[in-house]
Design a protein around this motif. Structure first.
Motif, PDB file in Angstrom:
ATOM      1  N   ARG B 183     -16.858  -5.492 -16.172  1.00  0.00           N
ATOM      2  CA  ARG B 183     -16.921  -5.058 -17.563  1.00  0.00           C
ATOM      3  C   ARG B 183     -15.984  -5.843 -18.462  1.00  0.00           C
ATOM      4  O   ARG B 183     -16.248  -5.999 -19.643  1.00  0.00           O
ATOM      5  N   THR B 184     -14.822  -6.264 -17.895  1.00  0.00           N
ATOM      6  CA  THR B 184     -13.770  -6.844 -18.741  1.00  0.00           C
ATOM      7  C   THR B 184     -13.511  -8.305 -18.444  1.00  0.00           C
ATOM      8  O   THR B 184     -12.852  -8.982 -19.235  1.00  0.00           O
ATOM      9  N   PHE B 185     -13.978  -8.795 -17.300  1.00  0.00           N
ATOM     10  CA  PHE B 185     -13.710 -10.165 -16.831  1.00  0.00           C
ATOM     11  C   PHE B 185     -12.227 -10.459 -16.700  1.00  0.00           C
ATOM     12  O   PHE B 185     -11.823 -11.616 -16.701  1.00  0.00           O
ATOM     13  N   ARG B 186     -11.381  -9.429 -16.583  1.00  0.00           N
ATOM     14  CA  ARG B 186      -9.938  -9.628 -16.402  1.00  0.00           C
ATOM     15  C   ARG B 186      -9.613  -9.670 -14.901  1.00  0.00           C
ATOM     16  O   ARG B 186      -8.865  -8.851 -14.382  1.00  0.00           O
ATOM     17  N   SER B 187     -10.196 -10.653 -14.191  1.00  0.00           N
ATOM     18  CA  SER B 187     -10.091 -10.713 -12.731  1.00  0.00           C
ATOM     19  C   SER B 187      -8.651 -10.797 -12.256  1.00  0.00           C
ATOM     20  O   SER B 187      -8.238 -10.113 -11.324  1.00  0.00           O
ATOM     21  N   PHE B 188      -7.894 -11.697 -12.893  1.00  0.00           N
ATOM     22  CA  PHE B 188      -6.520 -11.934 -12.443  1.00  0.00           C
ATOM     23  C   PHE B 188      -5.717 -10.643 -12.443  1.00  0.00           C
ATOM     24  O   PHE B 188      -5.140 -10.240 -11.427  1.00  0.00           O
ATOM     25  N   GLU B 189      -5.693  -9.965 -13.594  1.00  0.00           N
ATOM     26  CA  GLU B 189      -4.891  -8.751 -13.724  1.00  0.00           C
ATOM     27  C   GLU B 189      -5.394  -7.666 -12.781  1.00  0.00           C
ATOM     28  O   GLU B 189      -4.619  -6.993 -12.108  1.00  0.00           O
ATOM     29  N   ILE B 190      -6.708  -7.506 -12.744  1.00  0.00           N
ATOM     30  CA  ILE B 190      -7.287  -6.408 -11.957  1.00  0.00           C
ATOM     31  C   ILE B 190      -7.041  -6.608 -10.465  1.00  0.00           C
ATOM     32  O   ILE B 190      -6.541  -5.715  -9.777  1.00  0.00           O
ATOM     33  N   TYR B 191      -7.353  -7.815  -9.940  1.00  0.00           N
ATOM     34  CA  TYR B 191      -7.230  -7.986  -8.484  1.00  0.00           C
ATOM     35  C   TYR B 191      -5.773  -8.053  -8.037  1.00  0.00           C
ATOM     36  O   TYR B 191      -5.433  -7.653  -6.923  1.00  0.00           O
ATOM     37  N   LEU B 192      -4.900  -8.557  -8.923  1.00  0.00           N
ATOM     38  CA  LEU B 192      -3.476  -8.539  -8.583  1.00  0.00           C
ATOM     39  C   LEU B 192      -2.999  -7.084  -8.473  1.00  0.00           C
ATOM     40  O   LEU B 192      -2.291  -6.702  -7.530  1.00  0.00           O
ATOM     41  N   THR B 193      -3.417  -6.268  -9.430  1.00  0.00           N
ATOM     42  CA  THR B 193      -3.048  -4.849  -9.404  1.00  0.00           C
ATOM     43  C   THR B 193      -3.582  -4.181  -8.141  1.00  0.00           C
ATOM     44  O   THR B 193      -2.868  -3.456  -7.444  1.00  0.00           O
ATOM     45  N   ILE B 194      -4.858  -4.469  -7.853  1.00  0.00           N
ATOM     46  CA  ILE B 194      -5.482  -3.880  -6.656  1.00  0.00           C
ATOM     47  C   ILE B 194      -4.714  -4.274  -5.402  1.00  0.00           C
ATOM     48  O   ILE B 194      -4.452  -3.458  -4.521  1.00  0.00           O
ATOM     49  N   ALA B 195      -4.300  -5.542  -5.342  1.00  0.00           N
ATOM     50  CA  ALA B 195      -3.573  -6.015  -4.161  1.00  0.00           C
ATOM     51  C   ALA B 195      -2.289  -5.218  -3.978  1.00  0.00           C
ATOM     52  O   ALA B 195      -1.960  -4.772  -2.875  1.00  0.00           O
ATOM     53  N   PHE B 196      -1.563  -5.034  -5.104  1.00  0.00           N
ATOM     54  CA  PHE B 196      -0.316  -4.261  -5.007  1.00  0.00           C
ATOM     55  C   PHE B 196      -0.592  -2.808  -4.605  1.00  0.00           C
ATOM     56  O   PHE B 196       0.190  -2.188  -3.890  1.00  0.00           O
ATOM     57  N   LEU B 197      -1.708  -2.267  -5.081  1.00  0.00           N
ATOM     58  CA  LEU B 197      -2.036  -0.884  -4.720  1.00  0.00           C
ATOM     59  C   LEU B 197      -2.323  -0.780  -3.225  1.00  0.00           C
ATOM     60  O   LEU B 197      -1.895   0.175  -2.561  1.00  0.00           O
ATOM     61  N   TYR B 198      -3.031  -1.796  -2.647  1.00  0.00           N
ATOM     62  CA  TYR B 198      -3.245  -1.788  -1.183  1.00  0.00           C
ATOM     63  C   TYR B 198      -1.908  -1.866  -0.452  1.00  0.00           C
ATOM     64  O   TYR B 198      -1.684  -1.166   0.554  1.00  0.00           O
ATOM     65  N   LEU B 199      -1.015  -2.710  -0.988  1.00  0.00           N
ATOM     66  CA  LEU B 199       0.308  -2.822  -0.377  1.00  0.00           C
ATOM     67  C   LEU B 199       0.987  -1.451  -0.358  1.00  0.00           C
ATOM     68  O   LEU B 199       1.557  -1.025   0.653  1.00  0.00           O
ATOM     69  N   GLY B 200       0.885  -0.738  -1.488  1.00  0.00           N
ATOM     70  CA  GLY B 200       1.479   0.603  -1.575  1.00  0.00           C
ATOM     71  C   GLY B 200       0.843   1.560  -0.571  1.00  0.00           C
ATOM     72  O   GLY B 200       1.538   2.334   0.090  1.00  0.00           O
ATOM     73  N   ILE B 201      -0.483   1.479  -0.456  1.00  0.00           N
ATOM     74  CA  ILE B 201      -1.183   2.358   0.494  1.00  0.00           C
ATOM     75  C   ILE B 201      -0.691   2.085   1.917  1.00  0.00           C
ATOM     76  O   ILE B 201      -0.385   3.003   2.679  1.00  0.00           O
ATOM     77  N   VAL B 202      -0.599   0.805   2.274  1.00  0.00           N
ATOM     78  CA  VAL B 202      -0.173   0.457   3.633  1.00  0.00           C
ATOM     79  C   VAL B 202       1.258   0.939   3.886  1.00  0.00           C
ATOM     80  O   VAL B 202       1.561   1.500   4.942  1.00  0.00           O
ATOM     81  N   TRP B 203       2.123   0.731   2.872  1.00  0.00           N
ATOM     82  CA  TRP B 203       3.500   1.218   3.053  1.00  0.00           C
ATOM     83  C   TRP B 203       3.531   2.726   3.250  1.00  0.00           C
ATOM     84  O   TRP B 203       4.274   3.240   4.072  1.00  0.00           O
ATOM     85  N   PHE B 204       2.717   3.419   2.468  1.00  0.00           N
ATOM     86  CA  PHE B 204       2.661   4.875   2.573  1.00  0.00           C
ATOM     87  C   PHE B 204       2.208   5.293   3.980  1.00  0.00           C
ATOM     88  O   PHE B 204       2.809   6.169   4.614  1.00  0.00           O
ATOM     89  N   VAL B 205       1.160   4.644   4.469  1.00  0.00           N
ATOM     90  CA  VAL B 205       0.648   5.007   5.797  1.00  0.00           C
ATOM     91  C   VAL B 205       1.672   4.635   6.881  1.00  0.00           C
ATOM     92  O   VAL B 205       1.855   5.365   7.846  1.00  0.00           O
ATOM     93  N   LYS B 206       2.367   3.504   6.689  1.00  0.00           N
ATOM     94  CA  LYS B 206       3.407   3.139   7.661  1.00  0.00           C
ATOM     95  C   LYS B 206       4.523   4.176   7.670  1.00  0.00           C
ATOM     96  O   LYS B 206       5.102   4.471   8.718  1.00  0.00           O
ATOM     97  N   PHE B 207       4.814   4.737   6.496  1.00  0.00           N
ATOM     98  CA  PHE B 207       5.823   5.787   6.421  1.00  0.00           C
ATOM     99  C   PHE B 207       5.333   7.037   7.173  1.00  0.00           C
ATOM    100  O   PHE B 207       6.081   7.643   7.936  1.00  0.00           O
ATOM    101  N   LEU B 208       4.056   7.381   6.955  1.00  0.00           N
ATOM    102  CA  LEU B 208       3.467   8.500   7.704  1.00  0.00           C
ATOM    103  C   LEU B 208       3.580   8.250   9.205  1.00  0.00           C
ATOM    104  O   LEU B 208       3.956   9.132   9.974  1.00  0.00           O
ATOM    105  N   ALA B 209       3.273   6.987   9.581  1.00  0.00           N
ATOM    106  CA  ALA B 209       3.330   6.638  11.002  1.00  0.00           C
ATOM    107  C   ALA B 209       4.738   6.800  11.542  1.00  0.00           C
ATOM    108  O   ALA B 209       4.948   7.244  12.672  1.00  0.00           O
TER     109      ALA B 209
END
Lengths: 261, 224
Positions: B183-209
């Protein structure tokens, strides 16, 4: 051998009610055709303490491990407390419920606390309520002097303490007979006596016991009968006085000369 | 380089990103839970000594580990309707991810089981426990304890694998990214944000582990 076979047979006929273990002509071959048990017969009576001695490789551990079907055998028969040990798994579990075993390497379950180790089988096999099992486990741990460590993991205990827990764990099933497979061989020397003391008390309480051990002092004091095995056969058996004082066979004399220095 | 960063696309759609994070977590944890059950069953088959169960487990592991995940996913979503089994994107994703994780964890858990000493099993049998109860009460927890670090690494891989299911329009974090990007063609901002969010998810799950390790596997530190 024949003399012992016939003795065993007579004993079975006379007081079979009183016999907890009746093993007759048990023979076993390992898959590489090694004839580890070459026809071994032994009758153990209620309340009797039998010590099995012999050089390593004589088949003594293998022999007592056939009593709870940890080792299969090919010929002969074994009856535990009136139950014939057949390859049928139902039967095997019935026998194992009545036979306690203590291993050289303790084999406590590392992920369960000391108390949980002792409670596991009564709850899972006998179907006891947790509360009941906990109470019995507590009493047993007190008897072996480990109650104050009940909530620790086995890995936090010394070898001697672990082996005492292993004895309590086996006793929790209220077995008819206890088997000890070199219970002190893996222990540091200073921990041997605490385990032997527990075994001595157990023998005095009237428990039927079969012990494979090299502890001469224990055998002299506690055994009602000593069975000497070599090369897959029972070579000689008798009271401690007869066995240590007046051994008949050369093989026995040779063994005693080696262990008594 | 005359690209002007415009992270407003992120701020303006914070709700969507958060929703994506939760959907991904939900997808990952559900499929990993089912996959673990499959892994334990597979490992049980591999170590049971029963030839048929072993063969089934070997076939399962070989097939799943040696074919692309994307193809497995497409098979469940586009292939199964051919025999009348129509799954929603979410159902197909959970199924594909669970089956995939199950195959990898089968091999990991099998290694753990094989590391359990014979004496442990004999002690369980000598107490009169049935074969199944020996597995459940004697073998399973120490086996999982042995391979816990490898299992957690595989779980992290499984979490990252969930992004693939955006390919069948299952709604999760990557799907949110693709949607906003188109919709916005803001690939750089969006995918960089998504990458950091995955990083956060993995850290969260590692903490659970880590918490799970403290609760259930603290005994491992005493095993010599």
């Amino acid at each position: 051998m024949t003399q012992f076979d016939s003795m065993g047979a007579i004993a079975t006929a006379d007081d079979s009610k009183d016999a907890v273990i009746v093993a007759q002509d048990v023979e076993k071959w390992y898959s590489n055709k090694f004839h580890v048990l070459q026809g071994v017969s032994l009758t153990v009576h209620r309340g009797e303490v039998v010590v099995v001695m012999g050089p390593s490789g004589s088949g003594k551990s293998t022999f007592i491990r056939t009593f709870n079907a940890l080792e299969p055998y090919q010929k002969g028969s074994i009856e535990i407390d009136g139950i014939k040990l057949t390859p049928n798994m139902k039967n095997v579990e019935a026998v194992r419920r009545e036979v306690g075993m203590v291993f050289q390497q303790f084999n406590l379950f590392p992920h369960l606390t000391v108390l949980q180790n002792v409670m596991l089988a009564p709850v899972e096999v006998r179907g006891w309520k947790k509360e009941q099992a906990k109470q019995v486990a507590g009493e047993l741990l007190e008897r072996v002097g480990i109650l104050n460590q009940a909530n620790k993991f086995p890995g936090q205990l010394s070898g001697g303490q672990q082996q005492r827990v292993a004895i309590a764990r086996a006793l929790a099933m209220q077995p008819k007979v206890m088997l000890f497979d070199e219970p002190t061989s893996a222990l540091d020397p200073e921990m041997v006596s605490e385990v032997l003391d527990v075994m001595r008390t157990l023998a005095q309480s009237g428990m039927t016991m079969v012990c494979v051990t090299h502890e001469v002092g224990f055998a002299r004091q506690v055994a009602d009968r000593i069975v000497f095995m070599a090369d897959g056969l029972i070579v000689e058996e008798g009271t401690p006085q007869e066995f240590f004082g007046n051994p008949k066979h050369d093989r026995t004399k040779q063994f005693l000369a080696q262990i008594l220095h | 380089m005359d690209y002007t960063m415009q992270f407003s696309v992120v701020w303006n759609n914070v709700g969507l990103f958060i929703q994506g994070v939760f959907l991904t977590l939900q997808l990952a944890l559900t499929s990993i839970a089912f996959g673990l059950v499959l892994g334990v069953l597979g490992a049980l088959g591999r170590t049971s000594g029963n030839k048929i169960l072993n063969a089934i487990a070997v076939a399962y592991v070989e097939f799943i580990r040696n074919t692309p995940f994307l193809i497995q996913l497409f098979f469940f979503f586009f292939g199964l309707p051919g025999i009348g089994l129509r799954l929603t994107p979410w159902q197909a994703s959970v199924l594909a991810l669970a089956i995939n994780f199950g195959a990898y964890s089968t091999e990991i858990i099998r290694a753990g089981i094989e590391g359990i000493g014979k004496g442990q099993i004999e002690a369980g049998m000598a107490l009169g426990l049935s074969k199944l109860k020996v597995f459940r009460h004697v073998v399973l927890m120490p086996a999982l304890g042995n391979i816990y670090p490898s299992l957690v690494s595989q779980i992290v891989i499984a979490i990252l694998f969930t992004s693939v299911v955006s390919q069948i329009s299952a709604e999760e974090l990557t799907f949110v990214g693709n949607f906003l990007q188109s919709r916005t063609f803001r690939s750089f901002e969006i995918y960089l944000t998504i990458a950091f969010l995955y990083l956060g998810i993995v850290w969260f799950v590692k903490f659970l582990a880590f918490l799970i390790q403290q609760k259930f596997f603290s005994f491992m530190q005493y095993i010599r």
